[in-house]
Design a protein around this motif. Structure first.
Motif, mmCIF file in Angstrom:
data_model
loop_
_atom_site.group_PDB
_atom_site.id
_atom_site.type_symbol
_atom_site.label_atom_id
_atom_site.label_comp_id
_atom_site.label_asym_id
_atom_site.label_seq_id
_atom_site.Cartn_x
_atom_site.Cartn_y
_atom_site.Cartn_z
ATOM 1 N N LEU A 174 0.863 -1.174 0.000
ATOM 2 C CA LEU A 174 0.000 0.000 0.000
ATOM 3 C C LEU A 174 0.901 1.226 0.000
ATOM 4 N N VAL A 175 0.445 2.294 -0.607
ATOM 5 C CA VAL A 175 1.131 3.578 -0.536
ATOM 6 C C VAL A 175 0.292 4.434 0.407
ATOM 7 N N VAL A 176 0.871 4.789 1.536
ATOM 8 C CA VAL A 176 0.153 5.505 2.589
ATOM 9 C C VAL A 176 0.734 6.906 2.713
ATOM 10 N N THR A 177 -0.139 7.913 2.718
ATOM 11 C CA THR A 177 0.301 9.273 3.003
ATOM 12 C C THR A 177 -0.279 9.683 4.352
ATOM 13 N N ALA A 178 0.511 10.482 5.073
ATOM 14 C CA ALA A 178 0.092 10.887 6.412
ATOM 15 C C ALA A 178 0.555 12.305 6.694
ATOM 16 N N ASP A 179 -0.265 13.041 7.422
ATOM 17 C CA ASP A 179 0.079 14.396 7.837
ATOM 18 C C ASP A 179 0.932 14.344 9.091
ATOM 19 N N VAL A 180 1.974 15.169 9.133
ATOM 20 C CA VAL A 180 2.866 15.223 10.290
ATOM 21 C C VAL A 180 2.206 16.061 11.374
ATOM 22 N N ARG A 181 2.106 15.506 12.586
ATOM 23 C CA ARG A 181 1.502 16.200 13.726
ATOM 24 C C ARG A 181 2.521 16.554 14.795
ATOM 25 N N GLY A 182 3.733 16.023 14.676
ATOM 26 C CA GLY A 182 4.809 16.318 15.618
ATOM 27 C C GLY A 182 6.033 15.529 15.219
ATOM 28 N N LEU A 183 7.207 15.987 15.634
ATOM 29 C CA LEU A 183 8.434 15.262 15.335
ATOM 30 C C LEU A 183 9.540 15.686 16.279
ATOM 31 N N GLY A 184 10.582 14.886 16.320
ATOM 32 C CA GLY A 184 11.716 15.193 17.169
ATOM 33 C C GLY A 184 12.893 14.310 16.835
ATOM 34 N N ALA A 185 14.047 14.679 17.364
ATOM 35 C CA ALA A 185 15.268 13.911 17.156
ATOM 36 C C ALA A 185 15.815 13.472 18.499
ATOM 37 N N GLY A 186 16.421 12.286 18.524
ATOM 38 C CA GLY A 186 17.037 11.764 19.732
ATOM 39 C C GLY A 186 18.507 12.139 19.782
ATOM 40 N N ASP A 187 19.209 11.550 20.720
ATOM 41 C CA ASP A 187 20.629 11.833 20.909
ATOM 42 C C ASP A 187 21.524 10.853 20.157
ATOM 43 N N ALA A 188 20.951 9.982 19.344
ATOM 44 C CA ALA A 188 21.736 8.955 18.657
ATOM 45 C C ALA A 188 22.722 9.578 17.677
ATOM 46 N N ALA A 189 23.848 8.891 17.492
ATOM 47 C CA ALA A 189 24.884 9.372 16.583
ATOM 48 C C ALA A 189 24.439 9.318 15.125
ATOM 49 N N GLY A 190 23.592 8.385 14.770
ATOM 50 C CA GLY A 190 23.139 8.261 13.391
ATOM 51 C C GLY A 190 22.076 7.196 13.271
ATOM 52 N N PRO A 191 21.436 7.123 12.099
ATOM 53 C CA PRO A 191 20.358 6.160 11.894
ATOM 54 C C PRO A 191 20.886 4.766 11.559
ATOM 55 N N LEU A 192 20.029 3.775 11.769
ATOM 56 C CA LEU A 192 20.302 2.412 11.333
ATOM 57 C C LEU A 192 19.934 2.332 9.862
ATOM 58 N N LEU A 193 20.846 1.847 9.047
ATOM 59 C CA LEU A 193 20.631 1.769 7.606
ATOM 60 C C LEU A 193 20.637 0.318 7.147
ATOM 61 N N TYR A 194 20.059 0.081 5.984
ATOM 62 C CA TYR A 194 20.067 -1.241 5.359
ATOM 63 C C TYR A 194 20.564 -1.059 3.938
ATOM 64 N N HIS A 195 21.655 -1.760 3.589
ATOM 65 C CA HIS A 195 22.280 -1.588 2.276
ATOM 66 C C HIS A 195 22.832 -2.927 1.804
ATOM 67 N N ARG A 196 22.504 -3.307 0.569
ATOM 68 C CA ARG A 196 22.993 -4.552 -0.033
ATOM 69 C C ARG A 196 22.720 -5.775 0.843
ATOM 70 N N GLY A 197 21.517 -5.825 1.422
ATOM 71 C CA GLY A 197 21.080 -7.002 2.161
ATOM 72 C C GLY A 197 21.580 -7.128 3.582
ATOM 73 N N LYS A 198 22.172 -6.056 4.129
ATOM 74 C CA LYS A 198 22.618 -6.127 5.518
ATOM 75 C C LYS A 198 22.550 -4.748 6.159
ATOM 76 N N TYR A 199 22.590 -4.750 7.491
ATOM 77 C CA TYR A 199 22.580 -3.490 8.221
ATOM 78 C C TYR A 199 23.885 -2.750 7.982
ATOM 79 N N ALA A 200 23.793 -1.423 7.974
ATOM 80 C CA ALA A 200 24.970 -0.593 7.744
ATOM 81 C C ALA A 200 24.890 0.630 8.654
ATOM 82 N N ARG A 201 26.008 1.295 8.792
ATOM 83 C CA ARG A 201 26.083 2.523 9.594
ATOM 84 C C ARG A 201 26.810 3.589 8.805
ATOM 85 N N ILE A 202 26.518 4.821 9.107
ATOM 86 C CA ILE A 202 27.262 5.922 8.525
ATOM 87 C C ILE A 202 28.567 6.030 9.296
ATOM 88 N N THR A 203 29.660 6.068 8.585
ATOM 89 C CA THR A 203 30.952 6.261 9.264
ATOM 90 C C THR A 203 31.508 7.608 8.854
#
Length: 151
Positions: free
Chosen positions: A117-146
């Motif tokens: 399904l393609v779902v659209t949604a209105d943003v009602r609030g947002l925020g950022a945590g203290d994490a160094a970076g997001p969890l990524l998925y690339h070429r079939g495995k988890y990856a990190r920004i270095t």
């Protein structure tokens, strides 16, 4: 298809029987005016119908190191929140502890997307945590920004 890299998100809501959620790799901003996002849950998801019926949800952008949350919310059945730390977001949705960012949403529309399904949604609030970076998925495995090496 070529190789792509995507951030891992867990979409959460409060259903009739308590908190529910699923791992969703297809998430993107859609519009700034009005602030709107897009996500693509699988048609075979048993969790999305509960979240869609709630009409409100939180998109939790997982942080590097949260592979366990990604895997836990990707499985079918069982209590996915068992042992998971979370609190309520400002709009009353499950906000997972330690995420890189979060977006509180209100369902706007659902469209046919083949096996998703393609779902659209209105943003009602947002925020950022203290994490160094997001969890990524690339070429079939988890990856990190270095960070680049200093020269």
């Amino acid at each position: 298809m070529g190789h792509f890299c995507s951030g891992i998100t867990v979409v959460t809501a409060i259903g009739p029987d308590g908190p529910v959620g699923f791992t969703c790799q297809s998430f993107s901003s859609l519009s700034l005016r009005p602030p709107r996002v897009l996500l693509c849950p699988s048609r075979s998801s048993t969790t999305w119908p509960v979240i869609g019926a709630a009409g409100r949800f939180c998109v939790n952008v997982l942080a590097a190191g949260q592979e366990g949350l990604s895997n836990g919310f990707a499985r079918s059945g069982g209590d996915k929140f068992d042992g998971v730390e979370w609190a309520l977001s400002p709009n009353g949705m499950p906000l997972l502890s330690g995420v890189a960012a979060w977006v509180d949403c209100e369902l706007q529309a659902e469209y046919d997307g083949g096996d998703h399904l393609v779902v659209t949604a209105d943003v009602r609030g947002l925020g950022a945590g203290d994490a160094a970076g997001p969890l990524l998925y690339h070429r079939g495995k988890y990856a990190r920004i270095t960070p680049p090496l200093a020269v």
